[in-house]
Design an enzyme around this catalytic site. Structure first.
Site, PDB file in Angstrom:
ATOM      1  N   HIS A  30       7.006  -0.232  -1.369  1.00  0.00           N
ATOM      2  CA  HIS A  30       7.171  -0.555   0.101  1.00  0.00           C
ATOM      3  C   HIS A  30       6.987  -1.873   0.219  1.00  0.00           C
ATOM      4  O   HIS A  30       5.776  -2.414  -0.295  1.00  0.00           O
ATOM      5  CB  HIS A  30       6.487   0.712   0.974  1.00  0.00           C
ATOM      6  N   HIS A  42       7.568  -5.109   8.411  1.00  0.00           N
ATOM      7  CA  HIS A  42       8.220  -4.671   7.537  1.00  0.00           C
ATOM      8  C   HIS A  42       9.361  -3.726   8.017  1.00  0.00           C
ATOM      9  O   HIS A  42       9.289  -3.546   9.273  1.00  0.00           O
ATOM     10  CB  HIS A  42       7.190  -3.846   6.448  1.00  0.00           C
ATOM     11  N   CYS A 138      13.586  -2.186   2.746  1.00  0.00           N
ATOM     12  CA  CYS A 138      12.544  -3.088   2.991  1.00  0.00           C
ATOM     13  C   CYS A 138      12.330  -4.469   2.036  1.00  0.00           C
ATOM     14  O   CYS A 138      11.730  -5.230   2.384  1.00  0.00           O
ATOM     15  CB  CYS A 138      11.199  -2.020   2.842  1.00  0.00           C
TER      16      CYS A 138
END
Length: 238
Positions: A30, A42, A138
């Site tokens: 991530h 994010h 992401c």
């Protein structure tokens, strides 16, 4: 550069860095932009994120605009139980090929840290479109914040290295299967498959692709494309 990824300590990162953490036993990573003050911007799916009810550090942890998937959290909540890694930019092709996992580096050059912070904070206000694991995830968000680059081909894959790796792994396996008929050594087949896999990753890297354009964050439209009515306002090289 580490073989798999670039592990760093919290004291080593600076505002404007593209950071990431591995999750689910290194199944995926991530990504986000560290904006300073122990905070990260994010892009997420619509899964729940940390909020002031669960974060003891910052009352605004988990802040996002209604309908947006761009979120501001503290660094600890971003990491969860994972370790901190720093994404690398401007790597040489030879170094890129040594990485066994996608989503850890790119040959593309990064803009100055203040540009990445500006894009991240701007997108926190306007969003980054709909989350898509292969085309708009992401890592795509973080790479855009660092480079200002977007893909023109909306039907093709995004800029994400780990999405590219997922797409290229089956291709490598399929293309290397016929080699089992002509190569006696399983090791030789494995090397050939690895070569196809790495070549596919490299060809889809944002620093190599030709279907990307640099566009200022202020010019992003609802579909994350250049406005049709008055053209594209490209950012000057910084």
């Amino acid at each position: 550069m580490g073989l798999l990824s670039q592990r760093v300590e919290k004291t080593e990162i600076k505002a404007g860095h593209h950071i990431y953490t591995w999750r689910a036993i290194y199944t995926y990573s991530h990504h986000g932009i560290y904006v300073g003050g122990n905070k990260v911007v994010h892009f997420t799916s619509n899964r729940p994120v940390s909020s002031s009810a669960t974060c003891p550090t910052f009352p605004d942890c988990g802040f996002k605009q209604p309908g947006s998937s761009v979120v501001l959290t503290c660094l600890d909540c971003f990491l969860g139980n994972g370790l901190l890694h720093c994404f690398e930019y401007g790597v040489a092709p030879s170094a890129f090929f040594t990485k066994l996992r996608g989503g850890t580096c790119t040959t593309a050059a990064a803009d100055p840290p203040e540009a990445a912070i500006h894009r991240a904070m701007y997108l926190l206000r306007i969003g980054f479109g709909s989350y898509d694991i292969f085309k708009n995830n992401c890592e795509d968000f973080a790479i855009y914040c660092k480079t200002g680059l977007l893909t023109l081909d909306k039907a093709g894959p995004g800029k994400s290295g780990q999405a590219s790796a997922l797409l290229n792994f089956p291709l490598a396996a399929a293309l290397s299967s016929p080699l089992q008929l002509v190569m006696a050594s399983p090791a030789g087949v494995a090397v050939a498959a690895a070569g196809v896999y790495c070549a596919g990753r490299y060809m889809t890297d944002v620093g190599v692709r030709r279907d990307v354009i640099k566009i200022s964050v202020e010019e992003l439209g609802p579909n994350l494309g250049p406005p049709v009515e008055h053209g594209v306002n490209q950012e000057e090289s910084q």
